[in-house]
Design a protein around this motif. Sequence first.
Motif, PDB file in Angstrom:
ATOM      1  N   VAL A   1       0.836  -1.208   0.000  1.00 15.68           N
ATOM      2  CA  VAL A   1       0.000   0.000   0.000  1.00 15.68           C
ATOM      3  C   VAL A   1       0.868   1.255   0.000  1.00 15.68           C
ATOM      4  CG1 VAL A   1      -1.606   1.380   1.407  1.00 15.68           C
ATOM      5  CG2 VAL A   1      -2.001  -1.081   1.112  1.00 15.68           C
ATOM      6  N   ILE A   2       1.894   1.282   0.859  1.00 21.54           N
ATOM      7  CA  ILE A   2       2.666   2.535   0.982  1.00 21.54           C
ATOM      8  C   ILE A   2       3.638   2.740  -0.178  1.00 21.54           C
ATOM      9  CG2 ILE A   2       2.410   2.734   3.486  1.00 21.54           C
ATOM     10  CD1 ILE A   2       5.163   1.641   3.879  1.00 21.54           C
ATOM     11  N   ASN A   3       3.709   1.776  -1.057  1.00 19.52           N
ATOM     12  CA  ASN A   3       4.520   1.973  -2.263  1.00 19.52           C
ATOM     13  C   ASN A   3       3.659   2.319  -3.484  1.00 19.52           C
ATOM     14  OD1 ASN A   3       7.436   1.669  -1.709  1.00 19.52           O
ATOM     15  ND2 ASN A   3       6.704  -0.198  -0.731  1.00 19.52           N
ATOM     16  N   ARG A   4       2.347   2.470  -3.250  1.00 18.86           N
ATOM     17  CA  ARG A   4       1.468   2.910  -4.344  1.00 18.86           C
ATOM     18  C   ARG A   4       1.560   4.421  -4.490  1.00 18.86           C
ATOM     19  NH1 ARG A   4      -4.058   0.314  -2.090  1.00 18.86           N
ATOM     20  NH2 ARG A   4      -3.553  -1.888  -2.294  1.00 18.86           N
ATOM     21  N   PRO A   5       1.150   4.979  -5.650  1.00 18.56           N
ATOM     22  CA  PRO A   5       1.123   6.448  -5.788  1.00 18.56           C
ATOM     23  C   PRO A   5       0.210   7.082  -4.724  1.00 18.56           C
ATOM     24  CG  PRO A   5       0.788   5.378  -7.922  1.00 18.56           C
ATOM     25  CD  PRO A   5       0.788   4.275  -6.904  1.00 18.56           C
ATOM     26  N   ILE A   6      -0.951   6.457  -4.441  1.00 18.87           N
ATOM     27  CA  ILE A   6      -1.820   6.952  -3.355  1.00 18.87           C
ATOM     28  C   ILE A   6      -1.618   6.006  -2.174  1.00 18.87           C
ATOM     29  CG2 ILE A   6      -4.214   7.380  -2.632  1.00 18.87           C
ATOM     30  CD1 ILE A   6      -4.759   8.004  -5.643  1.00 18.87           C
ATOM     31  N   LYS A   7      -0.947   6.546  -1.133  1.00 13.63           N
ATOM     32  CA  LYS A   7      -0.428   5.684  -0.058  1.00 13.63           C
ATOM     33  C   LYS A   7      -1.404   5.502   1.088  1.00 13.63           C
ATOM     34  CE  LYS A   7       4.256   7.335  -0.922  1.00 13.63           C
ATOM     35  NZ  LYS A   7       3.881   7.840  -2.261  1.00 13.63           N
ATOM     36  N   LYS A   8      -2.619   5.952   0.930  1.00 14.04           N
ATOM     37  CA  LYS A   8      -3.537   6.022   2.059  1.00 14.04           C
ATOM     38  C   LYS A   8      -4.703   5.057   1.877  1.00 14.04           C
ATOM     39  CE  LYS A   8      -5.075   9.878   4.782  1.00 14.04           C
ATOM     40  NZ  LYS A   8      -4.823  11.249   5.087  1.00 14.04           N
ATOM     41  N   VAL A   9      -5.133   4.435   3.004  1.00 20.22           N
ATOM     42  CA  VAL A   9      -6.334   3.592   2.995  1.00 20.22           C
ATOM     43  C   VAL A   9      -7.258   4.084   4.127  1.00 20.22           C
ATOM     44  CG1 VAL A   9      -5.371   1.492   1.957  1.00 20.22           C
ATOM     45  CG2 VAL A   9      -5.090   1.883   4.410  1.00 20.22           C
ATOM     46  N   PRO A  10      -8.577   3.827   3.999  1.00 18.43           N
ATOM     47  CA  PRO A  10      -9.509   4.389   5.002  1.00 18.43           C
ATOM     48  C   PRO A  10      -9.700   3.510   6.236  1.00 18.43           C
ATOM     49  CG  PRO A  10     -10.737   3.420   3.186  1.00 18.43           C
ATOM     50  CD  PRO A  10      -9.291   3.192   2.875  1.00 18.43           C
ATOM     51  N   SER A  11      -8.856   2.505   6.455  1.00 18.48           N
ATOM     52  CA  SER A  11      -9.107   1.469   7.480  1.00 18.48           C
ATOM     53  C   SER A  11      -9.404   2.013   8.876  1.00 18.48           C
ATOM     54  CB  SER A  11      -7.901   0.533   7.572  1.00 18.48           C
ATOM     55  OG  SER A  11      -7.508   0.108   6.312  1.00 18.48           O
ATOM     56  N   LEU A  12      -8.727   3.069   9.312  1.00 22.18           N
ATOM     57  CA  LEU A  12      -8.920   3.576  10.689  1.00 22.18           C
ATOM     58  C   LEU A  12      -9.618   4.941  10.693  1.00 22.18           C
ATOM     59  CD1 LEU A  12      -5.746   2.576  12.745  1.00 22.18           C
ATOM     60  CD2 LEU A  12      -7.664   1.198  12.015  1.00 22.18           C
ATOM     61  N   ARG A  13     -10.521   5.132   9.728  1.00 24.78           N
ATOM     62  CA  ARG A  13     -11.176   6.436   9.563  1.00 24.78           C
ATOM     63  C   ARG A  13     -11.913   6.871  10.833  1.00 24.78           C
ATOM     64  NH1 ARG A  13     -14.496   5.879   4.437  1.00 24.78           N
ATOM     65  NH2 ARG A  13     -15.548   4.564   5.945  1.00 24.78           N
ATOM     66  N   ASP A  14     -12.455   5.922  11.604  1.00 22.40           N
ATOM     67  CA  ASP A  14     -13.253   6.292  12.785  1.00 22.40           C
ATOM     68  C   ASP A  14     -12.461   6.181  14.092  1.00 22.40           C
ATOM     69  OD1 ASP A  14     -15.414   6.568  11.050  1.00 22.40           O
ATOM     70  OD2 ASP A  14     -15.803   4.400  11.142  1.00 22.40           O
ATOM     71  N   ILE A  15     -11.153   6.027  13.982  1.00 22.33           N
ATOM     72  CA  ILE A  15     -10.325   5.782  15.179  1.00 22.33           C
ATOM     73  C   ILE A  15      -9.479   7.020  15.491  1.00 22.33           C
ATOM     74  CG2 ILE A  15      -8.371   4.389  16.051  1.00 22.33           C
ATOM     75  CD1 ILE A  15     -10.740   2.623  15.924  1.00 22.33           C
ATOM     76  N   THR A  16      -9.391   7.338  16.787  1.00 23.86           N
ATOM     77  CA  THR A  16      -8.527   8.443  17.220  1.00 23.86           C
ATOM     78  C   THR A  16      -7.384   7.868  18.065  1.00 23.86           C
ATOM     79  OG1 THR A  16     -10.426   9.916  17.254  1.00 23.86           O
ATOM     80  CG2 THR A  16      -8.452  10.668  18.422  1.00 23.86           C
ATOM     81  N   ILE A  17      -6.176   8.270  17.731  1.00 25.17           N
ATOM     82  CA  ILE A  17      -4.985   7.723  18.405  1.00 25.17           C
ATOM     83  C   ILE A  17      -4.185   8.867  19.033  1.00 25.17           C
ATOM     84  CG2 ILE A  17      -2.857   6.384  18.092  1.00 25.17           C
ATOM     85  CD1 ILE A  17      -4.156   5.098  15.630  1.00 25.17           C
ATOM     86  N   ALA A  18      -3.802   8.668  20.300  1.00 27.99           N
ATOM     87  CA  ALA A  18      -2.934   9.645  20.979  1.00 27.99           C
ATOM     88  C   ALA A  18      -1.515   9.088  21.030  1.00 27.99           C
ATOM     89  CB  ALA A  18      -3.441   9.905  22.388  1.00 27.99           C
ATOM     90  N   ASN A  19      -0.567   9.859  20.558  1.00 26.71           N
ATOM     91  CA  ASN A  19       0.857   9.487  20.627  1.00 26.71           C
ATOM     92  C   ASN A  19       1.471  10.230  21.798  1.00 26.71           C
ATOM     93  OD1 ASN A  19       0.818   7.975  18.114  1.00 26.71           O
ATOM     94  ND2 ASN A  19       0.579   9.974  17.123  1.00 26.71           N
ATOM     95  N   LEU A  20       1.775   9.493  22.873  1.00 24.24           N
ATOM     96  CA  LEU A  20       2.269  10.119  24.109  1.00 24.24           C
ATOM     97  C   LEU A  20       3.739   9.792  24.273  1.00 24.24           C
ATOM     98  CD1 LEU A  20      -0.611   9.073  26.576  1.00 24.24           C
ATOM     99  CD2 LEU A  20      -0.599  10.871  24.853  1.00 24.24           C
ATOM    100  N   PHE A  21       4.575  10.786  24.130  1.00 22.29           N
ATOM    101  CA  PHE A  21       6.024  10.548  24.222  1.00 22.29           C
ATOM    102  C   PHE A  21       6.599  11.275  25.435  1.00 22.29           C
ATOM    103  CE2 PHE A  21       7.492   7.867  20.759  1.00 22.29           C
ATOM    104  CZ  PHE A  21       6.278   7.658  20.119  1.00 22.29           C
ATOM    105  N   PHE A  22       6.950  10.460  26.447  1.00 20.62           N
ATOM    106  CA  PHE A  22       7.549  10.978  27.678  1.00 20.62           C
ATOM    107  C   PHE A  22       9.076  10.884  27.607  1.00 20.62           C
ATOM    108  CE2 PHE A  22       3.274   9.823  28.747  1.00 20.62           C
ATOM    109  CZ  PHE A  22       2.867  10.727  29.698  1.00 20.62           C
ATOM    110  N   GLU A  23       9.586  10.434  26.457  1.00 15.78           N
ATOM    111  CA  GLU A  23      11.034  10.312  26.214  1.00 15.78           C
ATOM    112  C   GLU A  23      11.270  10.721  24.779  1.00 15.78           C
ATOM    113  OE1 GLU A  23      12.885   6.485  26.228  1.00 15.78           O
ATOM    114  OE2 GLU A  23      13.397   6.594  28.336  1.00 15.78           O
ATOM    115  N   ASN A  24      12.493  11.146  24.464  1.00 16.82           N
ATOM    116  CA  ASN A  24      12.806  11.581  23.101  1.00 16.82           C
ATOM    117  C   ASN A  24      12.665  10.444  22.096  1.00 16.82           C
ATOM    118  OD1 ASN A  24      13.427  14.014  24.194  1.00 16.82           O
ATOM    119  ND2 ASN A  24      15.651  13.691  24.192  1.00 16.82           N
ATOM    120  N   SER A  25      12.333  10.807  20.874  1.00 17.23           N
ATOM    121  CA  SER A  25      12.251   9.831  19.785  1.00 17.23           C
ATOM    122  C   SER A  25      12.278  10.572  18.454  1.00 17.23           C
ATOM    123  CB  SER A  25      10.952   9.034  19.885  1.00 17.23           C
ATOM    124  OG  SER A  25      10.747   8.261  18.731  1.00 17.23           O
TER     125      SER A  25
END
Length: 314
Positions: free
Chosen positions: A36-60
Amino acid sequence: MASVQQLSTKHVLGIKYLTAADVELVLDTAREFKEVINRPIKKVPSLRDITIANLFFENSTRTRISFELAEKRLSADTVNFSASSSSVKKGESLLDTVNNILAMKVDMVVMRHPAPGAHHFLAGKIDASIVNAGDGTHEHPTQALLDAYSMRDALGGELRGKKVCIFGDITHSRVALSNIFCLQRLGAHVRVCGPPTLIPKHVGSLGVEVSYDVQESLHWCDVANVLRIQLERQDTKYIPSLREYNRYFGITKERIARLDKPIVIMHPGPINRGVEIDTEVADSEHSIILQQVENGVAVRMSVLYLLAARRNEV
Ligand code: CP
């Protein structure tokens, strides 16, 4: 994308808690996302209704960007939190921080935290699925999964019977423990190699070989996974100097030149060039370091997709 199989677990807290079937499922699903990510359009709608929080308490750098990209490619809504610019600085607890974020209707939490066990603590308190993006010196499960994926790609097949040596600072590495569990699930032979001061005393009880001989270990292995010397986690002096570390335990161009067989060189990053690995080796034809980074996005898409699918089914 239709997936009939499911992960056995609601969270990815560590490879220790994944079955061999879970690991295979993540890697197989990642293969579809790599396409999928090597296609010209790299996006799929699989998680359209999902909200994700990225919590980084350390460097990355790699893990944070990789998860953010994976989430965007899956069309999830995301919020990013960095401890250094948050109310943690005013003394807010981990649980209060996370509960406030979850009150905004977040479904999944991707978290990096310096305390081993922080993810387990949260898993017992909140309903959201948790993905461990690194907990202190304990586990870094998605790194191990992307490493296994990259090894399979480089070796052209299964890891059963393959020899993998993890070189360097095993004591302070969360990548080492997750790699050991993951490679064992896949049937590989695992060895650790480094100075005795940087290899935990009882690591052999995990079923891995231990060696202090870098050249012999390079001859032994199909894959050398080289780890960073984690100076920021060392409160005492484990090695006399970085120059001596490179001389006696580094993956140097001279040691690689002495091999009369193929070898795959890996490193999770960030690299200390000229310390645990020479620039000429890190940038050589043996190295798949940048492929690891590329594969990380597909593997993290796979993990998030499978956790979301499980939430919808259960
Ligand atoms: N490999 C890895 O975890 O890198 P970061 O610390 O940059 O995320």
